[in-house]
Motif scaffolding. Structure first.
Motif, PDB file in Angstrom:
ATOM      1  N   ALA A   7       4.261   0.237  -8.198  1.00 21.95           N
ATOM      2  CA  ALA A   7       4.600   0.991  -6.988  1.00 21.95           C
ATOM      3  C   ALA A   7       4.680   2.480  -7.292  1.00 21.95           C
ATOM      4  O   ALA A   7       4.974   2.894  -8.423  1.00 21.95           O
ATOM      5  CB  ALA A   7       5.936   0.510  -6.418  1.00 21.95           C
ATOM      6  N   LEU A   8       4.428   3.282  -6.274  1.00 22.77           N
ATOM      7  CA  LEU A   8       4.571   4.728  -6.351  1.00 22.77           C
ATOM      8  C   LEU A   8       5.866   5.118  -5.641  1.00 22.77           C
ATOM      9  O   LEU A   8       6.005   4.880  -4.438  1.00 22.77           O
ATOM     10  CB  LEU A   8       3.375   5.431  -5.712  1.00 22.77           C
ATOM     11  N   GLU A   9       6.782   5.695  -6.377  1.00 24.57           N
ATOM     12  CA  GLU A   9       8.087   6.049  -5.813  1.00 24.57           C
ATOM     13  C   GLU A   9       8.077   7.509  -5.369  1.00 24.57           C
ATOM     14  O   GLU A   9       7.847   8.419  -6.180  1.00 24.57           O
ATOM     15  CB  GLU A   9       9.161   5.840  -6.872  1.00 24.57           C
ATOM     16  N   PRO A  10       8.332   7.787  -4.084  1.00 22.23           N
ATOM     17  CA  PRO A  10       8.311   9.180  -3.610  1.00 22.23           C
ATOM     18  C   PRO A  10       9.417  10.009  -4.268  1.00 22.23           C
ATOM     19  O   PRO A  10      10.505   9.512  -4.545  1.00 22.23           O
ATOM     20  CB  PRO A  10       8.552   9.052  -2.098  1.00 22.23           C
ATOM     21  N   MET A  24      -5.123   4.450 -10.742  1.00 24.17           N
ATOM     22  CA  MET A  24      -6.280   5.121 -10.160  1.00 24.17           C
ATOM     23  C   MET A  24      -6.934   4.272  -9.078  1.00 24.17           C
ATOM     24  O   MET A  24      -7.468   4.801  -8.100  1.00 24.17           O
ATOM     25  CB  MET A  24      -7.290   5.474 -11.259  1.00 24.17           C
ATOM     26  N   ALA A  25      -6.873   2.958  -9.234  1.00 21.27           N
ATOM     27  CA  ALA A  25      -7.433   2.080  -8.202  1.00 21.27           C
ATOM     28  C   ALA A  25      -6.689   2.240  -6.882  1.00 21.27           C
ATOM     29  O   ALA A  25      -7.294   2.159  -5.809  1.00 21.27           O
ATOM     30  CB  ALA A  25      -7.369   0.629  -8.678  1.00 21.27           C
ATOM     31  N   LEU A  26      -5.376   2.491  -6.937  1.00 19.19           N
ATOM     32  CA  LEU A  26      -4.600   2.692  -5.715  1.00 19.19           C
ATOM     33  C   LEU A  26      -4.983   3.990  -5.006  1.00 19.19           C
ATOM     34  O   LEU A  26      -4.895   4.088  -3.785  1.00 19.19           O
ATOM     35  CB  LEU A  26      -3.103   2.725  -6.040  1.00 19.19           C
ATOM     36  N   MET A  27      -5.413   4.975  -5.779  1.00 27.40           N
ATOM     37  CA  MET A  27      -5.697   6.293  -5.208  1.00 27.40           C
ATOM     38  C   MET A  27      -7.157   6.489  -4.831  1.00 27.40           C
ATOM     39  O   MET A  27      -7.487   7.401  -4.072  1.00 27.40           O
ATOM     40  CB  MET A  27      -5.285   7.379  -6.208  1.00 27.40           C
ATOM     41  N   ARG A  28      -8.026   5.633  -5.348  1.00 28.34           N
ATOM     42  CA  ARG A  28      -9.467   5.864  -5.234  1.00 28.34           C
ATOM     43  C   ARG A  28      -9.933   6.056  -3.786  1.00 28.34           C
ATOM     44  O   ARG A  28     -10.739   6.936  -3.500  1.00 28.34           O
ATOM     45  CB  ARG A  28     -10.220   4.697  -5.886  1.00 28.34           C
ATOM     46  N   ASP A  29      -9.436   5.254  -2.873  1.00 25.87           N
ATOM     47  CA  ASP A  29      -9.911   5.310  -1.481  1.00 25.87           C
ATOM     48  C   ASP A  29      -8.927   6.018  -0.548  1.00 25.87           C
ATOM     49  O   ASP A  29      -9.095   5.980   0.669  1.00 25.87           O
ATOM     50  CB  ASP A  29     -10.179   3.890  -0.959  1.00 25.87           C
ATOM     51  N   ALA A  30      -7.919   6.656  -1.113  1.00 28.39           N
ATOM     52  CA  ALA A  30      -6.925   7.343  -0.280  1.00 28.39           C
ATOM     53  C   ALA A  30      -7.486   8.669   0.244  1.00 28.39           C
ATOM     54  O   ALA A  30      -8.293   9.313  -0.430  1.00 28.39           O
ATOM     55  CB  ALA A  30      -5.653   7.597  -1.082  1.00 28.39           C
ATOM     56  N   PRO A  31      -7.056   9.102   1.426  1.00 30.55           N
ATOM     57  CA  PRO A  31      -7.566  10.349   2.016  1.00 30.55           C
ATOM     58  C   PRO A  31      -6.826  11.579   1.501  1.00 30.55           C
ATOM     59  O   PRO A  31      -6.562  12.508   2.263  1.00 30.55           O
ATOM     60  CB  PRO A  31      -7.313  10.128   3.508  1.00 30.55           C
ATOM     61  N   HIS A  32      -6.493  11.599   0.241  1.00 32.16           N
ATOM     62  CA  HIS A  32      -5.788  12.725  -0.358  1.00 32.16           C
ATOM     63  C   HIS A  32      -6.412  13.015  -1.711  1.00 32.16           C
ATOM     64  O   HIS A  32      -7.188  12.231  -2.245  1.00 32.16           O
ATOM     65  CB  HIS A  32      -4.297  12.410  -0.539  1.00 32.16           C
ATOM     66  N   ARG A  43       0.856  -1.180   0.000  1.00 30.09           N
ATOM     67  CA  ARG A  43       0.000   0.000   0.000  1.00 30.09           C
ATOM     68  C   ARG A  43       0.892   1.231   0.000  1.00 30.09           C
ATOM     69  O   ARG A  43       1.843   1.327   0.770  1.00 30.09           O
ATOM     70  CB  ARG A  43      -0.921   0.009   1.224  1.00 30.09           C
ATOM     71  N   PRO A  44       0.613   2.197  -0.860  1.00 35.09           N
ATOM     72  CA  PRO A  44       1.476   3.378  -0.941  1.00 35.09           C
ATOM     73  C   PRO A  44       1.455   4.175   0.364  1.00 35.09           C
ATOM     74  O   PRO A  44       0.424   4.292   1.026  1.00 35.09           O
ATOM     75  CB  PRO A  44       0.849   4.193  -2.078  1.00 35.09           C
ATOM     76  N   ASP A  45       2.599   4.719   0.719  1.00 38.99           N
ATOM     77  CA  ASP A  45       2.698   5.622   1.865  1.00 38.99           C
ATOM     78  C   ASP A  45       2.615   7.052   1.327  1.00 38.99           C
ATOM     79  O   ASP A  45       3.638   7.676   1.026  1.00 38.99           O
ATOM     80  CB  ASP A  45       4.013   5.392   2.610  1.00 38.99           C
ATOM     81  N   PHE A  46       1.390   7.554   1.211  1.00 38.06           N
ATOM     82  CA  PHE A  46       1.209   8.867   0.616  1.00 38.06           C
ATOM     83  C   PHE A  46       1.725   9.992   1.508  1.00 38.06           C
ATOM     84  O   PHE A  46       1.891  11.123   1.043  1.00 38.06           O
ATOM     85  CB  PHE A  46      -0.265   9.096   0.283  1.00 38.06           C
ATOM     86  N   ALA A  47       1.984   9.687   2.767  1.00 37.08           N
ATOM     87  CA  ALA A  47       2.544  10.701   3.658  1.00 37.08           C
ATOM     88  C   ALA A  47       4.044  10.879   3.439  1.00 37.08           C
ATOM     89  O   ALA A  47       4.641  11.811   3.993  1.00 37.08           O
ATOM     90  CB  ALA A  47       2.270  10.322   5.111  1.00 37.08           C
ATOM     91  N   ALA A  48       4.653  10.027   2.626  1.00 41.63           N
ATOM     92  CA  ALA A  48       6.102  10.064   2.448  1.00 41.63           C
ATOM     93  C   ALA A  48       6.564  11.270   1.636  1.00 41.63           C
ATOM     94  O   ALA A  48       7.720  11.698   1.744  1.00 41.63           O
ATOM     95  CB  ALA A  48       6.582   8.783   1.772  1.00 41.63           C
ATOM     96  N   ALA A  49       5.696  11.842   0.801  1.00 38.40           N
ATOM     97  CA  ALA A  49       6.095  12.959  -0.053  1.00 38.40           C
ATOM     98  C   ALA A  49       4.850  13.624  -0.624  1.00 38.40           C
ATOM     99  O   ALA A  49       3.726  13.114  -0.484  1.00 38.40           O
ATOM    100  CB  ALA A  49       7.004  12.474  -1.178  1.00 38.40           C
ATOM    101  N   LEU A  76      -2.118  18.425  -1.460  1.00 34.68           N
ATOM    102  CA  LEU A  76      -2.368  17.908  -2.792  1.00 34.68           C
ATOM    103  C   LEU A  76      -1.148  17.112  -3.273  1.00 34.68           C
ATOM    104  O   LEU A  76      -0.020  17.563  -3.143  1.00 34.68           O
ATOM    105  CB  LEU A  76      -2.645  19.090  -3.731  1.00 34.68           C
ATOM    106  N   LYS A  77      -1.392  15.937  -3.831  1.00 34.61           N
ATOM    107  CA  LYS A  77      -0.310  15.070  -4.302  1.00 34.61           C
ATOM    108  C   LYS A  77      -0.198  15.141  -5.819  1.00 34.61           C
ATOM    109  O   LYS A  77      -1.215  15.188  -6.526  1.00 34.61           O
ATOM    110  CB  LYS A  77      -0.551  13.620  -3.873  1.00 34.61           C
ATOM    111  N   LEU A  78       1.046  15.145  -6.297  1.00 34.31           N
ATOM    112  CA  LEU A  78       1.327  15.124  -7.729  1.00 34.31           C
ATOM    113  C   LEU A  78       1.917  13.764  -8.081  1.00 34.31           C
ATOM    114  O   LEU A  78       2.917  13.341  -7.489  1.00 34.31           O
ATOM    115  CB  LEU A  78       2.312  16.235  -8.095  1.00 34.31           C
ATOM    116  N   VAL A  79       1.297  13.074  -9.045  1.00 33.11           N
ATOM    117  CA  VAL A  79       1.757  11.742  -9.445  1.00 33.11           C
ATOM    118  C   VAL A  79       2.038  11.756 -10.940  1.00 33.11           C
ATOM    119  O   VAL A  79       1.144  12.000 -11.750  1.00 33.11           O
ATOM    120  CB  VAL A  79       0.698  10.661  -9.122  1.00 33.11           C
TER     121      VAL A  79
END
Length: 295
Positions: free
Chosen positions: A49-52, A138-146, A32-38, A121-124
């Motif tokens: 995978a999402l690379e910070p 998009m499936a990875l981001m759909r339920d994220a709190p960002h 699961r991506p760690d969206f708080a990392a960056a 706001l996150k930039l991918v």
């Protein structure tokens, strides 16, 4: 009477070895991506995978001259999105080197600088060759709190490339549709993302030429916001150069900077934001100055 089946004494051992081998070759479970990392990430489609990204390569929005109208339109659209309001996918198209991708990255930084919305706001970034994996991203981001800007630089399609159909479905046409917390920004030198000769070939060889071309052009219709970038004037080019020189504290006579900047543009046959930045790097090198100011 049928004799009972007797398993070979080493069957259990064989099955255990097979199970171990299958476990070793099986792909690892997706983390699961760690969206708080960056605040920014790069999508690696091969590993899912999402690379910070610790430091985004961008310029301050105040340095983007000659694109005031499109800058304001993109900022307004991004502001609404950050506030949780309806916003459009955006296609930034037009002249090379006029700051299309720079504007996307600068707009993202500006919104976060203002502290808009519940979370940053996150930039991918997704690479052009990975567009077919956009639904998985998009499936990875759909339920994220960002909230996410998915960004594809230099997007275009050639020849028999059919990956544009994946993009169409992911943006609007699929059964799930685009997640409410995702907006898609793309840059391209082409307004309709495909070359004119490709459209003409489709028209000449199709049973119904109008429908064949409509299928291709309908991709750009998935972008509600079209922002056109055009070649800059000499005054706009010099304003870009002066802006960079002031921002980075490049101390040299203004007349000399402008004369050298015009000569630099003439030797390259183009005036653009990219040309102004390349001249600025050359000027800073000659002055022995580093361009390491944070934007």
């Amino acid at each position: 009477m049928t004799a009972p089946f007797l398993a070979p004494p080493d069957l259990a051992e064989r099955l255990a070895r097979i199970a171990d081998a299958l476990e070793r070759i099986a792909p690892p479970p997706r983390r699961r991506p760690d969206f708080a990392a960056a605040d920014a990430f790069v999508w690696r489609a091969d590993s899912g995978a999402l690379e910070p990204v610790a430091k985004v390569n961008r310029v301050d929005i105040s340095l983007l001259h000659g694109v005031d109208r499109v800058r304001n339109l993109l900022i307004d659209n991004t502001l609404r999105f950050a506030h949780g309001l309806p916003a459009n996918n955006a296609l930034l198209w037009g002249a090379r080197g006029m700051g299309k991708s720079s504007l996307v990255k600068a707009a993202h930084a500006e919104i976060n600088r203002r502290g808009i919305g519940d979370g940053r706001l996150k930039l991918v970034e997704i690479h052009r060759e990975d567009i077919e994996s956009l639904p998985a991203l998009m499936a990875l981001m759909r339920d994220a709190p960002h909230r996410f800007i998915v960004f594809c630089d230099d997007l275009s399609f050639d020849g028999g490339d059919t990956s544009y159909k994946s993009l169409k479905a992911a943006l609007e046409g699929g059964i799930e549709g685009r997640p409410a917390n995702v907006v898609f920004y793309a840059t391209s030198n082409r307004r309709h993302l495909i070359p004119r000769e490709m459209m003409e070939n489709e028209r000449s060889s199709a049973i119904n030429p109008g429908e064949a071309v409509e299928e291709k052009v309908s991709l750009s219709d998935r972008f509600g916001l079209w922002l056109g970038f055009h070649h800059c004037s000499q005054d706009e080019y010099l304003a870009m150069v002066r802006g960079y020189a002031d921002y980075f504290g490049l101390d040299a006579p203004l007349e000399e900077i402008e004369r050298d900047a015009l000569e630099w543009a003439t030797t390259r046959g183009a005036r653009s934001g990219r040309t102004a930045w390349q001249f600025t790097q050359d000027l800073a090198g000659r002055l022995g100055r580093r361009l390491d100011r944070e934007s």
